[in-house]
Enzyme design. Structure first.
Site, mmCIF file in Angstrom:
data_model
loop_
_atom_site.group_PDB
_atom_site.id
_atom_site.type_symbol
_atom_site.label_atom_id
_atom_site.label_comp_id
_atom_site.label_asym_id
_atom_site.label_seq_id
_atom_site.Cartn_x
_atom_site.Cartn_y
_atom_site.Cartn_z
ATOM 1 N N HIS B 207 0.838 -1.202 0.000
ATOM 2 C CA HIS B 207 0.000 0.000 0.000
ATOM 3 C C HIS B 207 0.876 1.257 0.000
ATOM 4 O O HIS B 207 0.604 2.217 -0.731
ATOM 5 C CB HIS B 207 -0.927 -0.012 1.230
ATOM 6 C CG HIS B 207 -1.945 1.086 1.212
ATOM 7 N ND1 HIS B 207 -1.966 2.101 2.136
ATOM 8 C CD2 HIS B 207 -2.979 1.333 0.374
ATOM 9 C CE1 HIS B 207 -2.983 2.921 1.873
ATOM 10 N NE2 HIS B 207 -3.612 2.475 0.814
ATOM 11 N N HIS B 211 1.162 3.997 -3.276
ATOM 12 C CA HIS B 211 0.975 5.449 -3.195
ATOM 13 C C HIS B 211 2.260 6.209 -3.513
ATOM 14 O O HIS B 211 2.212 7.376 -3.887
ATOM 15 C CB HIS B 211 0.398 5.840 -1.832
ATOM 16 C CG HIS B 211 -1.071 5.545 -1.725
ATOM 17 N ND1 HIS B 211 -2.027 6.354 -2.279
ATOM 18 C CD2 HIS B 211 -1.742 4.510 -1.158
ATOM 19 C CE1 HIS B 211 -3.239 5.847 -2.051
ATOM 20 N NE2 HIS B 211 -3.090 4.720 -1.373
ATOM 21 N N HIS B 237 -8.080 -0.508 -4.722
ATOM 22 C CA HIS B 237 -8.756 -0.446 -3.428
ATOM 23 C C HIS B 237 -10.030 -1.288 -3.407
ATOM 24 O O HIS B 237 -10.392 -1.857 -2.378
ATOM 25 C CB HIS B 237 -9.032 1.013 -3.043
ATOM 26 C CG HIS B 237 -7.780 1.775 -2.683
ATOM 27 N ND1 HIS B 237 -7.046 2.490 -3.597
ATOM 28 C CD2 HIS B 237 -7.113 1.895 -1.499
ATOM 29 C CE1 HIS B 237 -5.988 3.038 -2.993
ATOM 30 N NE2 HIS B 237 -5.995 2.681 -1.723
ATOM 31 N N GLU B 349 -10.217 10.623 -5.162
ATOM 32 C CA GLU B 349 -9.060 10.352 -4.301
ATOM 33 C C GLU B 349 -8.679 11.538 -3.439
ATOM 34 O O GLU B 349 -8.497 11.319 -2.217
ATOM 35 C CB GLU B 349 -7.853 9.899 -5.150
ATOM 36 C CG GLU B 349 -6.723 9.457 -4.279
ATOM 37 C CD GLU B 349 -5.496 9.007 -5.082
ATOM 38 O OE1 GLU B 349 -5.456 9.229 -6.301
ATOM 39 O OE2 GLU B 349 -4.596 8.450 -4.467
ATOM 40 N N HIS B 364 -11.534 11.402 -0.438
ATOM 41 C CA HIS B 364 -10.910 10.222 0.153
ATOM 42 C C HIS B 364 -9.722 10.590 1.040
ATOM 43 O O HIS B 364 -9.593 10.122 2.170
ATOM 44 C CB HIS B 364 -10.485 9.247 -0.953
ATOM 45 C CG HIS B 364 -9.327 8.385 -0.568
ATOM 46 N ND1 HIS B 364 -8.021 8.739 -0.857
ATOM 47 C CD2 HIS B 364 -9.271 7.227 0.119
ATOM 48 C CE1 HIS B 364 -7.211 7.805 -0.378
ATOM 49 N NE2 HIS B 364 -7.934 6.877 0.217
ATOM 50 N N HIS B 368 -9.289 10.161 5.313
ATOM 51 C CA HIS B 368 -8.168 9.622 6.098
ATOM 52 C C HIS B 368 -7.737 10.617 7.173
ATOM 53 O O HIS B 368 -7.493 10.252 8.318
ATOM 54 C CB HIS B 368 -6.971 9.336 5.175
ATOM 55 C CG HIS B 368 -7.017 7.982 4.522
ATOM 56 N ND1 HIS B 368 -6.358 6.896 5.034
ATOM 57 C CD2 HIS B 368 -7.649 7.541 3.407
ATOM 58 C CE1 HIS B 368 -6.576 5.838 4.252
ATOM 59 N NE2 HIS B 368 -7.351 6.209 3.255
#
Lengths: 706, 706
Positions: B207, B211, B237, B349, B364, B368
């Site tokens: 992950h 990114h 995802h 995103e 998104h 987080h």
């Protein structure tokens, strides 16, 4: 023959294996079979590796080791708390083992064997208790708890920096690592204004030491059954809350709100930002608005509901309302003027002296436990307790004061039922106080001065797996300019008299700037000093320095800078040195002022020493000694108190002695006032006086002269 | 001339000063004026101290250093997160500086100077990006992120043990430190059953790497603008959530519940039990039932309300319902069958490719951030973000999957609007799959086997201020017995044909043991493999090993055991090696079974390669190269893909290439089914087949053969 001093080396660097260098280049010659499973197979390799550099080799005799299964049942990396009954039982077993071996030499063998097998906190506590109580180890100076376990007192970031400094820089060139002034929160959080009080090393060490000296449970009942310990529990914590409230006033905050509704979320969050070096886990935080939950933590053997706490509390209130508690046989134990508060203290805390733990439970202790587990009440997340679960860390948390404000409120429910002191209870015929003044060094009369100070403490004894040599942490704390009380007293009696001088400080006004009623102000009066004076007939002028306070101990004793402050070996002082770690830190004697001055009233009373003195010839049981005290003259009193660390007696008592003041603790402020005396000014009898005092804070940082 | 390989030494032990030994006894000769204020005055002392033992001395040229004030504005001990826009800007500045210097030698000087002055995470990230993009540093193998920053992947207790092992035990005798199997929670917490998935080192490294390869923002737009990156964001995802749900089935848990009400407390608590070695702070936990709050964190320059998130979400839904987004000039950007999902991915995103960040915001990413700051939304407690704030740690937290289940649900809202695939869209005339079987090594056909495995990873590169030499941590992870697919295919077309084999695995029944509708099952189909085959006329038997999966990378590449798996220097493989860190870890290809067997359906489809292939001759911009691709034959394809790390292309794409499959990602399961095909069995066309497969878990632990 084994030197008992070597036992102290076992406290050093608690996570490093016992065969590694201790103290100044000393190494224990550990029998191979004493090594843990990890090191036994490579014993020669590791023992010679660390033995080579040793300047002192300490032989360890290979003896049969008692069964350590119970002490070893607490994992090495667990947190350890005396608030948890299961942990107390485990510690009791290890204490028994350490107490039971025949000689210092055997104790050394057992302790060396146990050291790498039992939990380091448990080891430290149990060996400390044993060294304090064994006749053949009396007089040892236990190292400061903050030096062995700095992780309970200091920002976790300091350790990374210390590791760097000790690894990169040779000893001569090392510089102290500065602990930031306020690292746990920001000014967005109003409670954070009190960081310097809650996170003060000295205050937290005092609290830890108080609970070490006054355990609420022990295998040997005598260790608990100290004179008026229940009352002292009440009084010391009452004073802590009063002091905290005074600090709140000087930070423009209202008095702390009691945590009296156990179902209500705790508004205050607290993020300690400390890591346990033993468990390699951070001390868990508490988020804002966290609620208590029923506890079901199997590993700790704790299975209690919030309603259990509530029931205990309600029964305590019932006992107070009825004026008596009920013991386990169903007999009434009166909660009277003299002994009531002591009984209630033991009931509430609770200690094993509680008249009935089945009925009144374990209210205060379990309150700590409930709060400290609020983030993981059923242990599903494998979390240990928060700072409220450990007496060395509890005072960091704002909720500590809310909890103790509630505890105190219950005590006051009892105190409010007692008859107010009458004028004869308070006055001292023929003695009158005619003038009071405080004079700070180089300052104006009746203007006390506070400021910030930076001091250094050596943390190298607690820094496991870090290269040798001192590494200092520099921390910032409150300080005040030392001052002198000058008290003018008239003795009209025509004869020499003895008096107890009682000095308190309280706020002049409430949060709104209004004058206060006695019933409120009395709860905010903090004791500054208490001492006995001889009064000649006629005018007397009493001078007393703030550093002599009966509440505090000097800075060096708080931090146990052993090299600097250690009494001569074998002296009477040395015998008592360990007890002396208990005491409010002198640098926190006076609350922080305000730049424009915090308006206070200083209260002075001289009470009749004939009614204050502890008169009885008595035997006070102690493990191996008896003390016979009979005070007749002031010089005799002073003599008796030499070497007994009486200089912080107000909050800590005196070791192996009765509490040195027969009056109720907090007298004359421990009860409501008589009719007509609803304000302090009306309360005064001629042997009392008040003076307006201002505490001025200067926002500067001074470095301690060393 | 400076050797570019020495730059990699700067990643080692990120908190140790740059003049300390790096790698295997190499030392940088640092110009005095490059030292930080702490060390400059004692430069001779410390440089000679560490220089003495050096086997290799690396000269560092004293050059004029660019202005580092912006990179230095992030404190050394802060946490660093690309989710925080202010941190991205700071990183962008440092990347520009590293990209801008003329030569490797100058880069080395600037990096040496910057290393002890800027935040270590920031330094690692910015230097990594620069080394990946500078033409003169291509081909360097970046060390594994988990080795430099093990604190983001591993139980904090391991570090204490490693410190002990490295200090006490000489290198030859050291033993691996075992990371406990499940240390973050207990079985009282149902979510904890998934610990092995959420806390898997390989999954979290994947992950993080994903990114890193697909940043959503960069100074250079080309770095972001990779082929179909928005769609890949959706698909990777989506597959993570599908895989997580399959694991939930095998742990008797229901599918993860979307976190679709941002006002509702998050039921799941998570206590990461990790300490940051850089900030010397624990990763903050999240208590059960914590709510999101409006954010006002000045230091991070984040001032957002929960309602901002809600407004962005509602506008995204509006765009989906209308079938178009609105760009910053007010033009309509269609959300059509082909490009719609890619646009939507960038919107959601969001990346800088979003058609309109002012309108659609940063949904998104900020989700987080909101979750990761729920414990301290206004920074009053000076707390950093929780694990959800960092792509290297986010997947540890149960709420990650609830958040991404919601993100995916929004994507599916768009997918549900597209016309279902017709039979011609799905079938491949003349090609039929006549049989499918999976055979694990030494096992029964169609019974896959999972078990636990222990593997070692060397953490010494990340252990600051610890004696030299390897120290291994041993961790437990899921593993499966390797297996082979055997697929029988009839090619009735009379000519050679090419086909893309698409293999998926999904659950046979739902939580209640009932058969599933296509519309539900399709969301749970996890891709196992995808590859191109050549089909001769008549019967063909295709054999493919599980280790060849297009989804996964081998264990050694996940953990970058550089010595073991490093490609030959200068080879085409080496050029691409860094990209290859991205990929689902092979040990997690198959979900954990049940002792009695988890009932699954294995789906195989062979689609017409003519419609799958990426046909266009195109130029794909890369910082300094252009690639011209034109696939004509299978061998040419294979040739083209050599050295481009195509072996984990399904979730990671191929470096500097178009995504190697023209179909929508997830095809044929990315859309609803045509009328009449409400179950998978009705959905099949002759070029598809399904077979019942059982995954059986054996609760044993095997040690990896090394």
């Amino acid at each position: 023959m084994a030197d008992k001093k070597n036992l102290l080396l076992l406290f050093d660097r608690p996570n490093e294996p016992v065969f590694m260098e201790k103290g100044k280049a000393a190494v224990f010659d550990v029998p191979d079979k004493f090594l843990t499973d990890r090191y036994r197979p490579i014993s020669t390799e590791v023992q010679s590796r660390f033995g080579e550099k040793a300047e002192q080799r300490i032989p360890v005799r290979d003896i049969a080791i008692p069964d350590l299964r119970i002490p070893m049942s607490l994992p090495r990396d667990a947190q350890f708390s005396l608030f948890i009954p299961a942990h107390r039982r485990i510690a009791g077993r290890l204490i028994d083992i350490f107490m039971g071996v025949r000689s210092v030499e055997d104790l050394q063998s057992v302790a060396v064997y146990a050291r790498d097998r039992v939990n380091p906190y448990l080891f430290n506590y149990s060996l400390s208790v044993a060294l304090l109580h064994r006749p053949d180890t009396k007089g040892l100076d236990l190292p400061s708890f903050a030096q062995n376990f700095p992780d309970k007192f200091v920002d976790s970031q300091v350790f990374r920096q210390i590791r760097e400094e000790a690894t990169v820089v040779p000893e001569g060139s090392r510089m102290p690592i500065t602990i930031p002034r306020d690292y746990t929160a920001s000014d967005l959080e109003p409670e954070h204004r009190l960081w310097y009080f809650r996170e003060d090393l000295g205050i937290n060490l005092h609290h830890w030491h108080w609970h070490l000296v006054y355990p609420f449970e022990a295998g040997n009942r005598d260790v608990v059954n100290k004179d008026r310990r229940g009352e002292l529990f009440y009084y010391m914590h009452q004073q802590v809350v009063a002091r905290y409230n005074l600090e709140r006033f000087s930070n423009n905050l209202a008095r702390v709100v009691r945590f009296n509704n156990l179902r209500e979320p705790i508004a205050e969050g607290y993020f300690p930002k400390m890591d346990s070096l033993v468990s390699s886990r951070a001390w868990p935080p508490r988020f804002e608005d966290t609620k208590l939950s029923d506890l079901n933590r199997e590993l700790d053997q704790i299975n209690l509901d919030v309603s259990d706490l509530e029931r205990w509390r309600d029964r305590i209130f019932e006992a107070i309302s009825q004026g008596f508690a009920t013991d386990e046989s169903g007999n009434q134990v009166p909660l009277d003027d003299v002994r009531g508060i002591d009984v209630l203290g033991n009931m509430m805390e609770s200690s094993i002296l509680s008249p009935n733990r089945r009925l009144y439970g374990d209210f205060h202790n379990m309150g700590h436990v409930f709060i400290s587990y609020s983030h993981d009440p059923d242990h599903r997340h494998l979390e240990s307790f928060g700072v409220m679960g450990d007496s060395a860390t509890a005072m960091r948390d704002p909720v500590f004061y809310r909890w103790h404000a509630y505890i105190d409120d219950i005590f006051q429910e009892h105190k409010a039922r007692l008859s107010p002191y009458s004028v004869p209870d308070l006055s001292y015929d023929g003695v009158s106080v005619t003038g009071v003044q405080v004079s700070p060094e180089g300052g104006r009369p009746n203007v006390l001065q506070t400021f910030w100070q930076q001091s250094d403490v050596d943390l190298s004894r607690g820094m496991d797996f870090v290269p040798r040599g001192n590494v200092f942490a520099r921390f910032t704390h409150l300080q005040h300019t030392p001052f002198t009380y000058t008290i003018n007293v008239n003795n009209d009696s025509g004869a020499q008299r003895f008096g107890t001088v009682r000095i308190f400080l309280g706020p002049k006004t409430d949060e709104r700037g209004q004058g206060m009623l006695f019933k409120d102000q009395r709860l905010l009066m903090i004791e500054l000093d208490k001492f006995v004076v001889s009064l000649n007939p006629g005018q007397n002028t009493i001078r007393r320095r703030s550093t002599e306070s009966s509440v505090t101990i000097p800075f060096d004793r708080t931090f146990r800078n052993l090299e600097a402050s250690r009494p001569a070996a074998g002296s009477a002082e040395e015998l008592e040195f360990n007890f002396c770690g208990c005491g409010w830190p002198n640098h926190m004697l006076i609350p922080k002022g305000l730049p424009e001055g915090l308006r206070c009233e200083l209260f002075v009373m001289i009470s009749n020493y004939d009614q204050d003195r502890v008169r009885e010839i008595y035997t006070f049981k102690q493990v191996h000694k008896q003390f016979f005290l009979n005070f007749n003259t002031l010089s005799q009193i002073e003599q008796q108190l030499v070497g007994s660390c009486s200089d912080a007696a107000s909050y800590c008592g005196v070791r192996d002695r009765l509490y040195p003041d027969r009056r109720a603790m907090g007298y004359p402020f421990d009860r409501l006032s008589r009719v007509g005396a609803d304000r302090l000014i009306n309360f005064l009898t001629p042997n009392m006086s008040i003076v307006d005092v201002v505490v001025r804070h200067e926002n500067r940082v001074a470095l301690r002269n060393s």
